[in-house]
Design a protein around this motif. Structure first.
Motif, PDB file in Angstrom:
ATOM      1  N   ASP A 193      11.258  -6.548 -13.470  1.00  0.00           N
ATOM      2  CA  ASP A 193      12.187  -7.170 -14.412  1.00  0.00           C
ATOM      3  C   ASP A 193      13.057  -6.136 -15.116  1.00  0.00           C
ATOM      4  O   ASP A 193      13.791  -6.475 -16.056  1.00  0.00           O
ATOM      5  N   GLY A 194      12.977  -4.887 -14.686  1.00  0.00           N
ATOM      6  CA  GLY A 194      13.741  -3.834 -15.336  1.00  0.00           C
ATOM      7  C   GLY A 194      13.094  -3.411 -16.654  1.00  0.00           C
ATOM      8  O   GLY A 194      11.944  -3.766 -16.941  1.00  0.00           O
ATOM      9  N   ILE A 195      13.826  -2.658 -17.448  1.00  0.00           N
ATOM     10  CA  ILE A 195      13.349  -2.210 -18.760  1.00  0.00           C
ATOM     11  C   ILE A 195      14.417  -2.553 -19.792  1.00  0.00           C
ATOM     12  O   ILE A 195      15.589  -2.212 -19.633  1.00  0.00           O
ATOM     13  N   ASP A 196      14.011  -3.254 -20.843  1.00  0.00           N
ATOM     14  CA  ASP A 196      14.951  -3.647 -21.887  1.00  0.00           C
ATOM     15  C   ASP A 196      15.325  -2.462 -22.776  1.00  0.00           C
ATOM     16  O   ASP A 196      14.570  -1.488 -22.896  1.00  0.00           O
ATOM     17  N   ARG A 197      16.470  -2.563 -23.392  1.00  0.00           N
ATOM     18  CA  ARG A 197      16.936  -1.516 -24.305  1.00  0.00           C
ATOM     19  C   ARG A 197      15.912  -1.302 -25.421  1.00  0.00           C
ATOM     20  O   ARG A 197      15.432  -2.248 -26.039  1.00  0.00           O
ATOM     21  N   GLY A 198      15.578  -0.031 -25.655  1.00  0.00           N
ATOM     22  CA  GLY A 198      14.615   0.305 -26.700  1.00  0.00           C
ATOM     23  C   GLY A 198      13.166   0.189 -26.273  1.00  0.00           C
ATOM     24  O   GLY A 198      12.269   0.564 -27.041  1.00  0.00           O
ATOM     25  N   GLU A 199      12.918  -0.309 -25.066  1.00  0.00           N
ATOM     26  CA  GLU A 199      11.541  -0.455 -24.583  1.00  0.00           C
ATOM     27  C   GLU A 199      10.986   0.896 -24.152  1.00  0.00           C
ATOM     28  O   GLU A 199      11.697   1.729 -23.585  1.00  0.00           O
ATOM     29  N   GLU A 200       9.701   1.107 -24.406  1.00  0.00           N
ATOM     30  CA  GLU A 200       9.083   2.376 -24.043  1.00  0.00           C
ATOM     31  C   GLU A 200       8.927   2.499 -22.534  1.00  0.00           C
ATOM     32  O   GLU A 200       8.586   1.535 -21.845  1.00  0.00           O
ATOM     33  N   ILE A 201       9.180   3.686 -22.029  1.00  0.00           N
ATOM     34  CA  ILE A 201       8.991   3.988 -20.613  1.00  0.00           C
ATOM     35  C   ILE A 201       7.543   4.404 -20.398  1.00  0.00           C
ATOM     36  O   ILE A 201       7.015   5.248 -21.136  1.00  0.00           O
ATOM     37  N   THR A 202       6.901   3.827 -19.394  1.00  0.00           N
ATOM     38  CA  THR A 202       5.512   4.177 -19.087  1.00  0.00           C
ATOM     39  C   THR A 202       5.375   4.446 -17.594  1.00  0.00           C
ATOM     40  O   THR A 202       6.127   3.901 -16.780  1.00  0.00           O
ATOM     41  N   VAL A 203       4.421   5.289 -17.253  1.00  0.00           N
ATOM     42  CA  VAL A 203       4.099   5.562 -15.857  1.00  0.00           C
ATOM     43  C   VAL A 203       2.588   5.448 -15.693  1.00  0.00           C
ATOM     44  O   VAL A 203       1.850   5.383 -16.671  1.00  0.00           O
TER      45      VAL A 203
END
Length: 397
Positions: A193-203
């Motif tokens: 679903d992609g990543i929303d603005r301001g959402e934390e990036i995780t791996v």
């Protein structure tokens, strides 16, 4: 933003009392590159790379033996080889108040502090050769923020080192194997679903085989790998987590059974499709497991495409390919769906493997070529058939 190369679509966000997190600056779609970043400090896996280098102080080996820890000394030597400005940037990662807000940082620093104090006490002469304040910080920074690469080297990054683990990651971090500088990382969006603005990036800090395992096993591996207790949303849903984990295990078994049925049937390929679709809901991010399943499903559908009947029609077209029980629209939809499977699998491999996907993509292209040819042939047949039908109607009128 700092720390990355051109095209950076993320920034570090620091909240009071918390460690920095990496967030996206605008909404990003699946497959979008987020950033490419070179390491601030890279330490080779073999400490002798530094101790035996031309011009190296011969006492380094003696210090390493007395210290009983060549790796941390190698990190310090690598640090001393940096430009003064780069040294300052690296030391700045150990910001004021970090030990109070970060339990792991506090533990790492305490262990390193104890080791330094004991060495200075036991080896007063050798201890004069090192600036211990910097040694302590470099060892602590590498211990807390260092990322281990596939070749065993360990590196610290201004941005990527702050990415947290999640058992439901929305991004994948890949090391570029060739080119300069060594250890360069590329980060792609893998959340479906992609990543929303301001959402934390995780791996994910653990392998896929563990990622699809029950919560207890995942938690143990996360703790062993990162030193932290996993608190990601995927693991924080109580009883729902166990039921979902059990369902994921069952889906993988069902998917494997359906994909390896020989010869493939309409029912087996449809079951595989539904399993992949449900896995996408439970695990909404790109995975090699699902990418491989898409390729196998596409291959199975390709076999079905070959199960065709040459049947003469009572028209000017002597022989045309017809799939038993399907009209041309259904035939075309099968081919389009198969193409979509190959395309999404190729993107999955590219995001998850980086340069390692090149050979895989070449094999995919070779596998897809017959399907593409079938699609072209079908389109040509449809155009010819429609042309004949239009000519018949015009003649009748």
């Amino acid at each position: 933003i700092g720390g990355g190369d051109g095209g950076v679509r993320a920034e570090l966000l620091t909240k009071a009392g918390c460690s920095p997190s990496l967030v996206v600056v605008r909404k990003l779609r699946w497959g979008t590159p987020i950033l490419a970043e070179r390491p601030m400090l890279l330490v080779e896996a073999d400490p002798s790379f530094y101790f035996n280098a031309p011009g190296a102080d011969p006492r380094l080996t003696e210090i390493a033996v007395a210290m009983g820890d060549a790796c941390r000394l190698a990190a310090y030597v690598a640090f001393k080889q940096l430009h003064a400005r780069k040294q300052k940037e690296l030391l700045g990662m150990w910001r004021e108040g970090l030990e109070e807000s970060d339990e792991l940082a506090r533990a790492v620093h305490a262990v390193n502090r104890q080791g330094v104090d004991e060495f200075i006490k036991d080896e007063p002469e050798l201890s004069k050769l090192i600036y211990w304040s910097h040694f302590l910080l470099v060892a602590s920074i590498l211990g807390r923020f260092g990322i281990v690469n596939a070749d065993g080297s360990k590196a610290v990054y201004a941005m990527c080192s702050h990415i947290r683990h999640s058992c439901q990651p929305n991004a994948a971090l890949v090391t570029i194997q060739q080119g300069f500088p060594k250890g360069k990382k590329v980060l792609h969006v893998i959340g479906l679903d992609g990543i929303d603005r301001g959402e934390e990036i995780t791996v994910s800090a653990i392998g896929e085989g563990v990622l699809v395992s029950p919560k207890a096993l995942r938690a143990a591996h996360v703790l062993a790998t990162t030193g932290l207790v996993c608190t990601c949303p995927h693991c924080a849903e109580g009883a729902c987590t166990m039921a979902r984990d059990n369902r994921i295990t069952a889906l993988i078994t069902e998917l494997s059974t359906a994909l390896f049925m020989q010869p493939p049937t309409e029912d087996s390929t449809e079951e595989a499709r539904q399993c992949i679709q449900e896995l996408d809901k439970s695990l909404p991010f790109s995975m090699l497991l699902k990418a491989k399943a898409k390729v196998l499903l596409a291959a199975a559908r390709g076999e079905l495409v070959q199960q065709t009947a040459w049947q003469p029609e009572e028209t000017v077209a002597a022989s045309v390919i017809q799939w038993t029980g399907l009209d041309s629209k259904d035939q075309q939809q099968i081919l389009l769906d198969t193409k979509r499977l190959y395309d999404t699998a190729a993107k999955d491999f590219e995001c998850l493997l980086g340069q390692g996907a090149v050979s895989v993509l070449k094999r995919l292209e070779a596998s897809y070529r017959p399907i593409r040819d079938q699609h072209k042939m079908l389109l040509r047949y449809v155009r010819e058939r429609d042309s004949v039908q239009r000519s018949g109607k015009e003649f009748a009128n």
